[in-house]
Scaffold this motif. Sequence first.
Motif, PDB file in Angstrom:
ATOM      1  N   ALA A  13       0.794  -1.119  -0.074  1.00 52.56           N
ATOM      2  CA  ALA A  13      -0.068   0.004   0.118  1.00 52.56           C
ATOM      3  C   ALA A  13       0.722   0.970   0.058  1.00 52.56           C
ATOM      4  N   LEU A  14       1.977   1.217   0.733  1.00 53.62           N
ATOM      5  CA  LEU A  14       2.741   2.226   0.603  1.00 53.62           C
ATOM      6  C   LEU A  14       3.491   2.488  -0.482  1.00 53.62           C
ATOM      7  N   GLU A  15       4.016   1.553  -1.209  1.00 50.51           N
ATOM      8  CA  GLU A  15       4.501   1.845  -2.495  1.00 50.51           C
ATOM      9  C   GLU A  15       3.595   2.111  -3.597  1.00 50.51           C
ATOM     10  N   ARG A  16       2.482   1.747  -3.591  1.00 47.33           N
ATOM     11  CA  ARG A  16       1.316   2.521  -4.369  1.00 47.33           C
ATOM     12  C   ARG A  16       0.922   3.784  -4.021  1.00 47.33           C
ATOM     13  N   ALA A  17       1.118   4.024  -2.861  1.00 52.12           N
ATOM     14  CA  ALA A  17       0.774   5.411  -2.446  1.00 52.12           C
ATOM     15  C   ALA A  17       2.007   6.292  -2.942  1.00 52.12           C
ATOM     16  N   ALA A 267      -8.966  -0.848   2.272  1.00 50.72           N
ATOM     17  CA  ALA A 267      -9.447  -1.033   1.107  1.00 50.72           C
ATOM     18  C   ALA A 267     -10.016  -0.026   0.197  1.00 50.72           C
ATOM     19  N   SER A 268      -9.948   1.142   0.762  1.00 46.46           N
ATOM     20  CA  SER A 268     -10.410   2.270  -0.017  1.00 46.46           C
ATOM     21  C   SER A 268      -9.447   2.815  -1.069  1.00 46.46           C
ATOM     22  N   PRO A 276      -9.505   8.292  -2.289  1.00 50.39           N
ATOM     23  CA  PRO A 276     -10.398   9.406  -2.793  1.00 50.39           C
ATOM     24  C   PRO A 276     -10.875  10.271  -1.631  1.00 50.39           C
ATOM     25  N   ILE A 277     -11.542  11.303  -2.031  1.00 52.91           N
ATOM     26  CA  ILE A 277     -12.177  12.259  -1.270  1.00 52.91           C
ATOM     27  C   ILE A 277     -13.460  11.702  -1.216  1.00 52.91           C
ATOM     28  N   ASN A 278     -14.217  11.795  -0.141  1.00 46.18           N
ATOM     29  CA  ASN A 278     -15.549  11.634  -0.013  1.00 46.18           C
ATOM     30  C   ASN A 278     -16.736  12.780   0.306  1.00 46.18           C
TER      31      ASN A 278
END
Length: 308
Positions: A13-17, A267-268, A276-278
């Motif tokens: 998740a960190l790498e993708r972020a 999971a978001s 995303p912004i919500n």
Amino acid sequence: MNHNISPAASASALERAAAFVWTSGRVLEQRRFELLFGGAPDGSGLAAALAAYRTPDGGYAYGLEPDIRGPEPQPLTAATALAVLQDAGRPDAASVTPVLDWLTTVTTAEGGVPAVLPTLAAYPHPPWLPVTADPAADLLTTGQVLGPALRSGVTHPWIPAAVAFARREVEAMEQTHPYGVQSALMFLDAAPDRAWAAAQADRIGKLLREQRTVLLDPAHPEDAVLAPGYAEGEYHLPHDYAPDPAGLARAWFTDEEMARSLDHLAASQEADGGWPINWAKWSATTEVEARPGVTVKALRVLRAYGRL
């Protein structure tokens, strides 16, 4: 080895972020990410990026807060600046005092500051952010400013009256507007009177649950109440109120409720690596500018709970 898993899917998740922030982030978010997650040696780069948003009078503008546009400094943007200064390791008198000096010039008789000033009327702003000729002080903004200001340890004449205002507003809170509760918590987590802060946090947490202003199970959104004017799906989950397990709001939720909330947050993460912004999307540009900051915030929550 499973050769059917794509490199993007198998990355952490960190790498993708990181890929998302380096692709889409403003200099500010890239510097913030580099400092918090990338091993930057100090906050000088982040402080320099923040300086570009500063106005000559000590305020901040120019879209530092993506939903607030234009060159006129606003109190909400000052709150964002103080939080960035805290991350940059600059919560000192030289950095914080000019912001509080400027806030003094826009403080109302109640001792607090409004969200935005009449000067915003000439520039683009979202429909849910009303601009009035004589705005009232608001806990929504004052609490966000007081959190980092009190943590800084800086002494300033603006602080005592603002604390008194925030205390009155917290004690009077009977309806739990999500963003108002979050701002109250920013103040309560840093308030000097710890016994009072704990008692008020306990009271507000009970109200929050009674009024269903928190989505305790993401699989059942029908169990929560959306505040008037919110976007579809603009729910607040336990991690939104308790982004750090050391905060007062962590006691509001069971371990199971917090685990579900963190699972949902993890999971978001979207296919491009960002979150995303919500809230309501009123401008494509502001959505693009806001997502990297939302992504850094999500990473901070996940790391605080040992999820990274």
